[in-house]
Design a protein around this motif. Structure first.
Motif, PDB file in Angstrom:
ATOM      1  N   PHE A  11      20.667-120.933  33.185  1.00  0.00           N
ATOM      2  CA  PHE A  11      20.273-120.809  31.847  1.00  0.00           C
ATOM      3  C   PHE A  11      19.137-121.779  31.344  1.00  0.00           C
ATOM      4  O   PHE A  11      18.140-121.552  30.655  1.00  0.00           O
ATOM      5  CB  PHE A  11      21.446-120.836  30.858  1.00  0.00           C
ATOM      6  N   LEU A  12      19.292-123.040  31.828  1.00  0.00           N
ATOM      7  CA  LEU A  12      18.391-124.259  31.322  1.00  0.00           C
ATOM      8  C   LEU A  12      17.118-123.975  32.127  1.00  0.00           C
ATOM      9  O   LEU A  12      16.029-124.310  31.445  1.00  0.00           O
ATOM     10  CB  LEU A  12      19.010-125.484  31.818  1.00  0.00           C
ATOM     11  N   SER A  13      16.789-123.334  33.255  1.00  0.00           N
ATOM     12  CA  SER A  13      15.564-122.915  33.846  1.00  0.00           C
ATOM     13  C   SER A  13      15.054-121.886  32.944  1.00  0.00           C
ATOM     14  O   SER A  13      13.626-121.697  33.076  1.00  0.00           O
ATOM     15  CB  SER A  13      15.883-122.477  35.130  1.00  0.00           C
ATOM     16  N   ARG A  14      15.526-121.097  32.330  1.00  0.00           N
ATOM     17  CA  ARG A  14      14.830-119.931  31.291  1.00  0.00           C
ATOM     18  C   ARG A  14      14.559-120.467  29.921  1.00  0.00           C
ATOM     19  O   ARG A  14      14.379-119.862  28.987  1.00  0.00           O
ATOM     20  CB  ARG A  14      15.796-118.939  31.208  1.00  0.00           C
ATOM     21  N   ARG A  15      14.379-121.849  29.830  1.00  0.00           N
ATOM     22  CA  ARG A  15      14.259-122.458  28.411  1.00  0.00           C
ATOM     23  C   ARG A  15      13.014-122.102  27.851  1.00  0.00           C
ATOM     24  O   ARG A  15      12.891-122.212  26.608  1.00  0.00           O
ATOM     25  CB  ARG A  15      14.462-123.673  28.462  1.00  0.00           C
ATOM     26  N   SER A  16      11.934-121.699  28.549  1.00  0.00           N
ATOM     27  CA  SER A  16      10.735-121.190  28.066  1.00  0.00           C
ATOM     28  C   SER A  16      10.595-119.914  27.917  1.00  0.00           C
ATOM     29  O   SER A  16       9.477-118.988  27.475  1.00  0.00           O
ATOM     30  CB  SER A  16       9.603-121.527  29.113  1.00  0.00           C
ATOM     31  N   VAL A  17      11.955-119.206  27.343  1.00  0.00           N
ATOM     32  CA  VAL A  17      11.954-117.605  26.976  1.00  0.00           C
ATOM     33  C   VAL A  17      10.954-117.551  25.779  1.00  0.00           C
ATOM     34  O   VAL A  17      11.070-118.432  25.095  1.00  0.00           O
ATOM     35  CB  VAL A  17      13.332-117.388  26.820  1.00  0.00           C
TER      36      VAL A  17
END
Length: 637
Positions: free
Chosen positions: A243-249
């Motif tokens: 989830f943290l790796s998708r912070r640039s959503v």
């Protein structure tokens, strides 16, 4: 069997080599949350009903001048939306409630929603959206209807056990109470389908939305029916990393489900990971080596309750020697997010270190940091010597950071010498640095030239420049140059550039000075082909041509004496075509000899050759048939 597979999966996850326990090395920081808030703000301006709904969930508008236009906008978007009826109804009703729209919902819409649970619901997704729509309207679902929905949910899950079906099924069960407790047995079926990436991340096929849907639903089921957490602590760390790796959503829905998923994982006290990370760039000054650590939850907030005992084991990465077995890490800030370990008592020397942090014996994390050293100039000598060593060198000592008072002078028969010893300030041991340069700068021309100082066997840095042989580097420009010593290293906290002295350089005045960057246009470059070789005399060419024509002349002479048999020549199209084609080929070769090149000739030859081949083939068949008709006996035999 399924439980056995899940158990083995958990054991493998727990036994996998990790450098942390229940910790991650990043979190949603202030910048991330600010950017996500911007995504929600932009969602209000979009023409996407879904985006406006999720934006209204996270940002409360107080300005009436903004609300009313949005209320009219979502009503129009609801009519135009191509989403499923149950999905767009929920977004419209939910957004209207979140925005506090004054306009009443249409009776037809409300009637459709109220009666929706009595109809045949086609998927777990439809059941979910119909239930949450009732909840948004504040309508209580009767027990009889709940029982009917539970039965329908069981039927659908028997047919559709996909991740999407299970994810919506979990979230539906949370709304239905004890009647849907059977769903708890399906949580393992979903979790075991998670895909592991590089041993660090866990996610479900379908990306952020599906992963968040299943995690939120699975944790909701565990809480609603008093079950253990659906994932292990190691799995929680890997899901959190995903989830943290998708912070640039970039979408409002993605931003919402990201925050919700991190809140869900962080709310489970027994398995929730925390973030332990270095503050700053991890470079400590040897004079005041204080290691600053941030310890927060996944959303960057202080832990509640705060860790009681935090310790660190420090060792040198170079030789793995332990510097301290147990250093106390204490809270530094009033918000309980920053902790500091004072390493001054350890007197660490310049190098790379690793600290193994432990909080309450539950959370562990390893962080790497660097202790910077300080360089000191122990001695520096500069002087001028004759290039042929015919005279003794006169060297003068300069103390850092002073400058040599007198100006040195040298010409093309001499050389400039510089020698310096660099030591570490803490122990006075000779030091090797990444960068040691001698820079000569002419203030009048604003030109400079840089040389590398090399370290010799005695660990001293030496610079030796022959003035005469290096004149070209200076463009033979005489004048006063400043001599700078530049020392730099990634492991030093006091890299410096020192003006050591001034020197008057004298180059030969009669040498032509050429500008390295001439102004004006460069001369035009004209391409020239190679000059052709000298051709032979005309008589040689004539004789050669005559020899080439001789066979043709002899052919006509022999035809004249022997007689030419043209009795079989007819005016059939194939006969005329073949001879015309053959003659055309000969003519083409003649033209090729005069003026055409090979590629032009080939382009013309191909169609002529095809024509000649076809007509020649037909001519030969006709001659063969004619011969057979004249000699039928030979054909029959």
């Amino acid at each position: 069997m399924l439980k056995l597979v899940l158990t083995l999966f958990c054991v493998l996850c727990a036994c996998a080599p990790t450098w942390s326990t229940r910790t991650v090395d990043s979190h949603l920081g202030t910048k991330d949350l600010t950017r996500l808030q911007k995504v929600f703000v932009e969602g209000f301006g979009s023409n996407d009903l879904q985006a406006i709904f999720f934006s209204s969930l996270n940002i409360q508008l107080t300005d009436a001048t903004q609300k009313e236009p949005l209320c009219k906008k979502i009503a129009a978007l609801h009519e135009e939306s191509k989403l499923n009826s149950f999905e767009k109804d929920y977004y419209f009703i939910g957004a209207s409630k979140n925005l506090g729209c004054s306009a009443k919902l249409e009776e037809a819409l409300l009637s459709k929603v109220y009666s929706s649970l009595d109809s045949e619901l086609g998927s777990t997704q439809e059941i979910y959206y119909r239930l949450v729509t009732h909840k948004a309207l504040g309508v209580q679902v009767s027990e009889a209807t709940q029982a009917k929905v539970v039965k329908r949910l069981q039927e659908l899950l028997k047919k559709d056990d996909t991740l999407t079906g299970l994810g919506y099924g979990f979230n539906v069960a949370v709304q239905l109470g004890s009647g849907a407790a059977f769903i708890a047995n399906r949580v393992e079926d979903a979790i075991v389908q998670a895909d592991e990436v590089d041993g660090k991340l866990l996610q479900f096929e379908g990306g952020l939305s599906i992963t968040s849907l299943i995690i939120n639903g699975a944790f909701g089921v565990a809480k609603a029916y008093n079950k253990p957490a659906p994932v292990s602590a190691a799995q929680a760390v890997k899901f959190a990393n995903y989830f943290l790796s998708r912070r640039s959503v970039q979408s409002a829905k993605g931003a919402h489900v990201l925050i919700e998923a991190l809140k869900t994982i962080g709310a489970s006290e027994k398995i929730a990971p925390i973030c332990v990370q270095l503050i700053g760039n991890g470079q400590l000054d040897a004079q005041s080596p204080a290691l600053n650590i941030a310890i927060v939850d996944l959303l960057g907030k202080p832990l509640s309750p705060a860790p009681k005992v935090i310790t660190a084991k420090v060792f040198n990465k170079k030789d793995n020697s332990v510097l301290a077995e147990k250093i106390t890490v204490t809270s530094k800030s009033s918000d309980k997010t920053t902790y500091v370990a004072d390493l001054a008592s350890l007197k660490p020397v310049r190098g790379i270190y690793e600290a193994e942090l432990s909080a309450d014996g539950v959370y562990t994390q390893s962080v790497q940091f660097k202790v910077l050293g300080r360089v000191k100039v122990q001695s520096l000598e500069v002087g001028i010597a004759e290039s042929d060593a015919s005279a003794a060198t006169r060297k003068q000592s300069v103390t850092y950071p002073s400058k040599l008072k007198e100006t040195l002078s040298a010409d093309t028969t001499q050389k400039l010498l510089l020698r310096t010893v660099l030591v570490e300030e803490s122990n006075n041991k000779p030091l090797a640095v990444h960068q040691a340069f001698v820079r000569l700068y002419n203030k009048e021309t604003d030109k400079e030239i840089i040389f590398v100082a090399e370290q010799d066997s005695s660990k001293a840095y030496k610079f030796d420049m022959d003035i005469g042989s290096n004149g070209k580097n200076f463009n033979y420009q005489s004048g006063t140059y400043n001599i700078y010593l530049t020392v730099g290293d990634a492991s030093l906290s006091n890299s410096f550039e020192w003006l050591v002295a001034e020197i008057q350089l004298k180059f030969n005045e009669d040498r032509e000075v050429k500008s390295k960057t001439p102004s004006g246009p460069r001369p035009e470059i004209v391409h020239q082909f190679r000059v052709p070789d000298k051709r032979p005399p005309r008589i040689v060419s004539d004789i050669f041509t005559g020899l080439c024509i001789t066979p043709l002349v002899l052919l006509f002479i022999f035809w004249g004496k022997l007689g030419v048999n043209v009795s079989n020549f007819t005016l059939a199209p194939s006969t005329i075509g073949f001879h015309v084609g053959f003659g055309g080929i000969l003519l083409l070769f003649f033209v090729f000899w005069l003026q055409l090149n090979m590629f032009q000739t080939l382009r013309l030859l191909i169609p002529i050759a095809i024509f000649t081949f076809l007509t020649g083939n037909r001519l030969l068949r006709r001659l063969y048939a004619l011969r057979n008709s004249k000699n039928p006996s030979s054909t029959s035999s």
